[in-house]
Enzyme design. Structure first.
Site, PDB file in Angstrom:
ATOM      1  N   ASN A 203       9.515  -5.843 -13.595  1.00  0.00           N
ATOM      2  CA  ASN A 203       9.738  -5.508 -14.996  1.00  0.00           C
ATOM      3  C   ASN A 203       8.599  -5.937 -15.915  1.00  0.00           C
ATOM      4  OD1 ASN A 203      11.323  -4.594 -17.254  1.00  0.00           O
ATOM      5  ND2 ASN A 203      11.742  -6.728 -17.697  1.00  0.00           N
TER       6      ASN A 203
ATOM      7  N   TYR B 140      -0.893   2.984 -20.985  1.00  0.00           N
ATOM      8  CA  TYR B 140       0.449   2.512 -20.614  1.00  0.00           C
ATOM      9  C   TYR B 140       1.173   3.557 -19.763  1.00  0.00           C
ATOM     10  CZ  TYR B 140       5.283   0.927 -21.178  1.00  0.00           C
ATOM     11  OH  TYR B 140       6.573   0.517 -20.958  1.00  0.00           O
TER      12      TYR B 140
ATOM     13  N   LYS C 135       2.480   3.402 -15.709  1.00  0.00           N
ATOM     14  CA  LYS C 135       3.890   3.538 -15.349  1.00  0.00           C
ATOM     15  C   LYS C 135       4.116   4.754 -14.453  1.00  0.00           C
ATOM     16  CE  LYS C 135       5.527  -0.122 -17.234  1.00  0.00           C
ATOM     17  NZ  LYS C 135       6.307  -1.105 -16.456  1.00  0.00           N
TER      18      LYS C 135
ATOM     19  N   THR D 182      13.659   1.190 -26.786  1.00  0.00           N
ATOM     20  CA  THR D 182      14.599   0.079 -26.638  1.00  0.00           C
ATOM     21  C   THR D 182      14.258  -1.019 -27.643  1.00  0.00           C
ATOM     22  OG1 THR D 182      14.748   0.599 -24.286  1.00  0.00           O
ATOM     23  CG2 THR D 182      15.563  -1.551 -24.963  1.00  0.00           C
TER      24      THR D 182
END
Length: 165
Positions: free
Chosen positions: A4, A71, A75, A104
């Protein structure tokens, strides 16, 4: 095991070329670290004949979002590793899956985007709101649990439907 940890640089590609360290740091945190951690821990899972690895990606790996080139690329690489690791480890009883969250309400998201921008971006999802971190944690818990015993090599979008439309 849950991979994570990540860093979340945001800037247009032409601005990031001024600091190549950003690319190297992001690759190190978002790809190299989970790769090495998995390589170190999966042999024990294989020896045991069971285990679950959950990688945390992002909806940005599946859609183009300005300013997130580094980023999102890291991912997307992690999602590719999920499929490869599933092919390598699942025959030995180790499942590998990914959760790809949408916007989030985390410290990292709020610090990088600002709350107003994060809330505005979340309105682009079908549910029109930021996820609570617990909602994403529940998806991770599901993937890690025996309730997901027939899932491997999958990426589950926990993004309020943003990548569905």
């Amino acid at each position: 095991m849950v991979n994570n940890a990540a860093i979340f640089p945001g800037a247009p590609t032409v601005d990031q070329d001024q600091d190549p360290g950003t690319l190297d740091e992001t690759l190190a945190a978002n790809v190299r670290a989970p790769y090495l951690l998995t390589a170190a821990l999966v042999p024990a899972m294989i020896a045991k004949g069971s285990g679950s690895i959950v990688n945390v990606s992002t909806m940005a790996a599946r859609i183009g979002l300005p300013g997130l080139s580094v980023y999102s690329a890291t991912k997307a690489a992690l999602e590719s590793l999920t499929r490869t690791w599933a092919a390598e480890f699942s025959p030995a009883g180790v499942r590998v899956n990914t959760v790809a969250p949408g916007p989030t309400r985390t410290d990292m998201v709020l610090a990088s985007m600002g709350e107003e921008n994060a809330v505005q971006f979340a309105k682009s999802t079908l549910l029109g709101r930021l996820a609570d971190p617990r909602e994403i944690a529940e998806v991770i818990l599901f993937l890690a649990s025996d309730r997901a015993s027939y899932l491997t090599g999958a990426t589950l979008a926990a993004d309020a439907g943003r990548t569905a439309v």
